[in-house]
Design a protein around this motif. Structure first.
Motif, PDB file in Angstrom:
ATOM      1  N   LEU A  78     -31.145   2.313   8.387  1.00  9.80           N
ATOM      2  CA  LEU A  78     -30.315   2.793   9.487  1.00  9.80           C
ATOM      3  C   LEU A  78     -30.405   4.314   9.596  1.00  9.80           C
ATOM      4  O   LEU A  78     -30.342   5.024   8.584  1.00  9.80           O
ATOM      5  CB  LEU A  78     -28.850   2.382   9.259  1.00  9.80           C
ATOM      6  N   THR A  79     -30.536   4.774  10.802  1.00  5.81           N
ATOM      7  CA  THR A  79     -30.524   6.221  11.067  1.00  5.81           C
ATOM      8  C   THR A  79     -29.569   6.498  12.223  1.00  5.81           C
ATOM      9  O   THR A  79     -29.332   5.636  13.076  1.00  5.81           O
ATOM     10  CB  THR A  79     -31.924   6.752  11.424  1.00  5.81           C
ATOM     11  N   TYR A  80     -29.010   7.736  12.249  1.00  6.49           N
ATOM     12  CA  TYR A  80     -27.990   8.109  13.237  1.00  6.49           C
ATOM     13  C   TYR A  80     -28.368   9.437  13.885  1.00  6.49           C
ATOM     14  O   TYR A  80     -28.936  10.329  13.254  1.00  6.49           O
ATOM     15  CB  TYR A  80     -26.618   8.248  12.578  1.00  6.49           C
ATOM     16  N   GLU A  81     -27.999   9.523  15.150  1.00 10.24           N
ATOM     17  CA  GLU A  81     -28.211  10.777  15.878  1.00 10.24           C
ATOM     18  C   GLU A  81     -27.075  10.952  16.882  1.00 10.24           C
ATOM     19  O   GLU A  81     -26.729  10.011  17.598  1.00 10.24           O
ATOM     20  CB  GLU A  81     -29.553  10.763  16.604  1.00 10.24           C
ATOM     21  N   ILE A  82     -26.498  12.147  16.907  1.00  7.39           N
ATOM     22  CA  ILE A  82     -25.439  12.446  17.871  1.00  7.39           C
ATOM     23  C   ILE A  82     -25.907  13.589  18.751  1.00  7.39           C
ATOM     24  O   ILE A  82     -26.133  14.706  18.277  1.00  7.39           O
ATOM     25  CB  ILE A  82     -24.118  12.816  17.170  1.00  7.39           C
ATOM     26  N   ASN A  83     -26.096  13.287  20.014  1.00  7.68           N
ATOM     27  CA  ASN A  83     -26.445  14.306  20.997  1.00  7.68           C
ATOM     28  C   ASN A  83     -25.137  14.830  21.558  1.00  7.68           C
ATOM     29  O   ASN A  83     -24.500  14.181  22.386  1.00  7.68           O
ATOM     30  CB  ASN A  83     -27.318  13.699  22.094  1.00  7.68           C
ATOM     31  N   THR A  84     -24.707  15.990  21.101  1.00  7.87           N
ATOM     32  CA  THR A  84     -23.330  16.386  21.365  1.00  7.87           C
ATOM     33  C   THR A  84     -23.199  17.872  21.598  1.00  7.87           C
ATOM     34  O   THR A  84     -24.013  18.676  21.159  1.00  7.87           O
ATOM     35  CB  THR A  84     -22.438  15.977  20.178  1.00  7.87           C
ATOM     36  N   TRP A  85     -22.134  18.227  22.295  1.00  6.02           N
ATOM     37  CA  TRP A  85     -21.739  19.623  22.453  1.00  6.02           C
ATOM     38  C   TRP A  85     -20.722  19.994  21.390  1.00  6.02           C
ATOM     39  O   TRP A  85     -20.391  21.158  21.205  1.00  6.02           O
ATOM     40  CB  TRP A  85     -21.133  19.840  23.840  1.00  6.02           C
ATOM     41  N   VAL A  86     -20.179  18.997  20.679  1.00  6.33           N
ATOM     42  CA  VAL A  86     -19.255  19.236  19.572  1.00  6.33           C
ATOM     43  C   VAL A  86     -20.014  19.006  18.270  1.00  6.33           C
ATOM     44  O   VAL A  86     -20.736  18.024  18.144  1.00  6.33           O
ATOM     45  CB  VAL A  86     -18.043  18.286  19.649  1.00  6.33           C
ATOM     46  N   PRO A 123     -13.229  19.129  26.740  1.00  8.08           N
ATOM     47  CA  PRO A 123     -13.117  17.672  26.567  1.00  8.08           C
ATOM     48  C   PRO A 123     -13.639  16.875  27.750  1.00  8.08           C
ATOM     49  O   PRO A 123     -13.728  15.642  27.663  1.00  8.08           O
ATOM     50  CB  PRO A 123     -11.611  17.466  26.369  1.00  8.08           C
ATOM     51  N   ASP A 124     -13.969  17.535  28.848  1.00  7.79           N
ATOM     52  CA  ASP A 124     -14.546  16.811  29.982  1.00  7.79           C
ATOM     53  C   ASP A 124     -15.981  16.371  29.693  1.00  7.79           C
ATOM     54  O   ASP A 124     -16.518  15.491  30.375  1.00  7.79           O
ATOM     55  CB  ASP A 124     -14.524  17.684  31.236  1.00  7.79           C
ATOM     56  N   ASN A 125     -16.618  16.979  28.705  1.00  2.00           N
ATOM     57  CA  ASN A 125     -17.972  16.585  28.337  1.00  2.00           C
ATOM     58  C   ASN A 125     -17.934  15.399  27.376  1.00  2.00           C
ATOM     59  O   ASN A 125     -16.910  15.113  26.752  1.00  2.00           O
ATOM     60  CB  ASN A 125     -18.702  17.756  27.671  1.00  2.00           C
ATOM     61  N   THR A 126     -19.062  14.691  27.258  1.00  2.00           N
ATOM     62  CA  THR A 126     -19.158  13.543  26.358  1.00  2.00           C
ATOM     63  C   THR A 126     -20.329  13.733  25.404  1.00  2.00           C
ATOM     64  O   THR A 126     -21.251  14.507  25.662  1.00  2.00           O
ATOM     65  CB  THR A 126     -19.342  12.230  27.131  1.00  2.00           C
ATOM     66  N   SER A 127     -20.273  13.008  24.305  1.00  2.00           N
ATOM     67  CA  SER A 127     -21.347  13.013  23.315  1.00  2.00           C
ATOM     68  C   SER A 127     -21.931  11.600  23.227  1.00  2.00           C
ATOM     69  O   SER A 127     -21.266  10.618  23.531  1.00  2.00           O
ATOM     70  CB  SER A 127     -20.818  13.442  21.950  1.00  2.00           C
ATOM     71  N   THR A 128     -23.181  11.497  22.764  1.00  2.00           N
ATOM     72  CA  THR A 128     -23.857  10.208  22.660  1.00  2.00           C
ATOM     73  C   THR A 128     -24.262   9.957  21.210  1.00  2.00           C
ATOM     74  O   THR A 128     -24.953  10.774  20.601  1.00  2.00           O
ATOM     75  CB  THR A 128     -25.108  10.167  23.552  1.00  2.00           C
ATOM     76  N   LEU A 129     -23.805   8.830  20.675  1.00  3.17           N
ATOM     77  CA  LEU A 129     -24.181   8.397  19.329  1.00  3.17           C
ATOM     78  C   LEU A 129     -25.250   7.316  19.448  1.00  3.17           C
ATOM     79  O   LEU A 129     -25.074   6.331  20.160  1.00  3.17           O
ATOM     80  CB  LEU A 129     -22.961   7.851  18.579  1.00  3.17           C
ATOM     81  N   THR A 130     -26.369   7.520  18.735  1.00  2.74           N
ATOM     82  CA  THR A 130     -27.465   6.549  18.722  1.00  2.74           C
ATOM     83  C   THR A 130     -27.664   6.045  17.293  1.00  2.74           C
ATOM     84  O   THR A 130     -27.781   6.844  16.358  1.00  2.74           O
ATOM     85  CB  THR A 130     -28.771   7.178  19.230  1.00  2.74           C
ATOM     86  N   ILE A 131     -27.664   4.714  17.131  1.00  5.64           N
ATOM     87  CA  ILE A 131     -27.940   4.093  15.837  1.00  5.64           C
ATOM     88  C   ILE A 131     -29.247   3.318  15.958  1.00  5.64           C
ATOM     89  O   ILE A 131     -29.428   2.507  16.878  1.00  5.64           O
ATOM     90  CB  ILE A 131     -26.812   3.136  15.411  1.00  5.64           C
ATOM     91  N   SER A 132     -30.147   3.558  15.001  1.00  3.39           N
ATOM     92  CA  SER A 132     -31.426   2.854  14.971  1.00  3.39           C
ATOM     93  C   SER A 132     -31.528   2.038  13.698  1.00  3.39           C
ATOM     94  O   SER A 132     -31.168   2.511  12.614  1.00  3.39           O
ATOM     95  CB  SER A 132     -32.601   3.844  15.040  1.00  3.39           C
ATOM     96  N   ALA A 133     -31.999   0.797  13.829  1.00  2.00           N
ATOM     97  CA  ALA A 133     -32.224  -0.090  12.688  1.00  2.00           C
ATOM     98  C   ALA A 133     -33.701  -0.474  12.667  1.00  2.00           C
ATOM     99  O   ALA A 133     -34.265  -0.886  13.698  1.00  2.00           O
ATOM    100  CB  ALA A 133     -31.348  -1.336  12.793  1.00  2.00           C
ATOM    101  N   ASN A 134     -34.315  -0.348  11.503  1.00  3.73           N
ATOM    102  CA  ASN A 134     -35.752  -0.603  11.394  1.00  3.73           C
ATOM    103  C   ASN A 134     -36.017  -1.521  10.201  1.00  3.73           C
ATOM    104  O   ASN A 134     -35.511  -1.291   9.090  1.00  3.73           O
ATOM    105  CB  ASN A 134     -36.504   0.714  11.218  1.00  3.73           C
ATOM    106  N   GLU A 135     -36.816  -2.585  10.432  1.00  7.32           N
ATOM    107  CA  GLU A 135     -37.206  -3.506   9.358  1.00  7.32           C
ATOM    108  C   GLU A 135     -38.624  -3.198   8.932  1.00  7.32           C
ATOM    109  O   GLU A 135     -39.536  -3.141   9.765  1.00  7.32           O
ATOM    110  CB  GLU A 135     -37.090  -4.950   9.834  1.00  7.32           C
TER     111      GLU A 135
END
Length: 325
Positions: A78-86, A123-135
Motif C-alpha cells: 500500500l502506498t499513499y499520496e495527498i495532493n494538498t494545500w494543507v 478551508p474553501d480548498n480541498t485535498s485529494t488522498l490517493t491509495i494504491s494497492a499493488n500485488e
C-alpha cells in the motif's frame, strides 16, 4: 450411418451453432477468476471533513478495505499520496495480507504538521488522498488498484468585538466617540449579521452607529494577510443623566455561525452643569454672606448706646427723688 459418421455430424452441428452465437454470449459463459477489490469503508461521496481543535490541530481517520474473492490469500503493498494545500501527515499500513474470501479493513490517520499554522490555509480548498494497492509475485506486478477521495478542513467562525474607550470625559448632555474593532479569530471570511448594545445603570445613555456595522466583511485576523475591520460608535448621554458609572455591552452576531459574542466596558458619566445658573447662584450666596456680616457688626454698638441712655435716665430719676426728700 456408422458410429464414426454420427460423431462427425454432431461435431459439425455444434461447431456451426457456436460460430453463429454473438461474441457477448460466449464471453458471458467464460469463467471469471476470483480476484480482489480495493475500496472505501468511510463514506467518501461528499468527501471527508477532518476535525479541528481549538488549538488548530487536525485529526481524522479514514477507513479503506480489501475484499479477496480468491480461494487463496493475497498480499498487497500500500502506498499513499495527498495532493494538498494543507501539509497533512498520514499514518497507514505499508502492506496488508487478506485471507481467502476475507474482507479486511485498514485505517489511515490524518494530522497536520505541528510546525504549520492551519489558519493560514483557506478551508474553501480541498485535498485529494490517493491509495494504491499493488500485488507482486516475485519481482513482477500481477495487479494493482487505486482509489481517491477528497478531504476538507472545517470552517471555524469566531467573530467578536473589542472596544477602545475614549480619553474624553462624558458629561450629561454631550457625546464621545469610541472605536470598535471587529476581530475574526476563525479561519474563514465572516461578516457582521447584527450589532447591538445593552446599557446597565444608565437609562439615559445610548450607543449610536450600530446599524452601520451590519454586513461588514471581516477577514481572518492574522492569517492570509487578513485585516481587522474598525468603525466608530458614539456614546450619547442626555441632560437628565445623573453622574453614574455605566456598564455597556456591545454584541456582534456572526453571519458564519449565527452566534453572538460580546465585550463589556465601563463608562463614567458626569452630571449636567449649567454655567449661567451656577454663576448667578454663587453671586447670590456671596451677597447673603456679606449682608449677614454687616448686620452682625452693627448690632453690638447700637445695643450699647441704648443701654447707656437707659442707665442715665435711671440715675436722673433717682437723683430727683432724693432732692425732693
Amino acid at each position: 450411418m456408422n458410429k464414426r459418421g454420427t460423431l462427425f455430424f454432431a461435431f459439425t452441428v455444434l461447431l456451426t451453432v457456436g460460430l453463429s452465437l454473438p461474441p457477448s454470449v460466449i464471453a458471458q459463459d467464460q469463467f471469471e477468476a476470483p480476484s480482489w477489490t480495493l475500496g472505501w469503508s468511510t463514506d467518501m461521496d461528499d468527501g471527508f471533513t477532518v476535525s479541528m481543535e481549538d488549538d488548530w490541530d487536525i485529526e481524522g481517520e479514514i477507513v479503506a478495505y480489501v475484499e479477496n474473492t480468491r480461494m487463496s490469500q493475497v498480499q498487497l503493498e500500500l502506498t499513499y499520496e495527498i495532493n494538498t494545500w494543507v501539509p497533512f501527515t498520514f499514518d497507514g499500513p505499508e502492506s496488508i495480507t487478506v485471507g481467502a474470501g476475507e474482507n479486511k479493513s485498514f485505517t489511515i490517520n490524518i494530522a497536520t504538521d505541528s510546525s504549520v499554522d492551519a489558519r493560514e490555509y483557506n478551508p474553501d480548498n480541498t485535498s485529494t488522498l490517493t491509495i494504491s494497492a499493488n500485488e507482486n509475485v516475485g519481482d513482477t506486478s500481477t495487479g494493482d488498484q487505486e482509489i481517491e477521495g477528497t478531504i476538507h478542513v472545517p470552517k471555524i467562525f469566531n467573530l467578536r468585538p473589542e472596544i477602545t474607550p475614549s480619553n474624553d470625559e462624558l458629561h450629561a448632555g454631550s457625546t464621545v466617540e469610541i472605536s470598535i474593532q471587529m476581530i475574526n479569530l476563525g479561519n474563514a471570511n465572516d461578516a457582521v449579521k447584527e450589532a447591538s448594545a445593552q446599557v446597565r445603570s444608565c437609562p439615559h445613555l445610548t450607543v449610536d452607529g450600530l446599524e452601520a456595522l451590519a454586513n461588514t466583511l471581516v477577514d481572518p485576523t492574522g492569517a492570509r494577510n487578513g485585516k481587522d475591520a474598525t468603525a466608530t460608535l458614539t456614546l450619547v448621554a442626555s441632560e437628565s443623566q445623573p453622574r453614574r458609572s455605566c456598564e455597556v455591552t456591545i454584541s456582534l452576531i456572526s453571519e458564519g455561525d449565527d452566534v453572538g459574542r460580546s465585550t463589556t466596558f465601563d463608562v463614567e458619566v458626569f452630571a449636567y452643569v449649567d454655567d449661567v445658573s451656577s454663576s448667578s447662584t454663587n453671586d447670590g450666596e456671596d451677597d447673603s454672606v456679606d449682608s449677614g456680616l454687616k448686620v452682625e457688626s452693627n448690632t453690638l454698638p447700637g445695643f450699647l448706646a441704648l443701654e447707656a441712655v437707659l442707665i442715665f435716665a435711671t440715675v436722673g430719676v433717682i437723683g430727683r427723688k432724693r432732692s425732693t426728700l
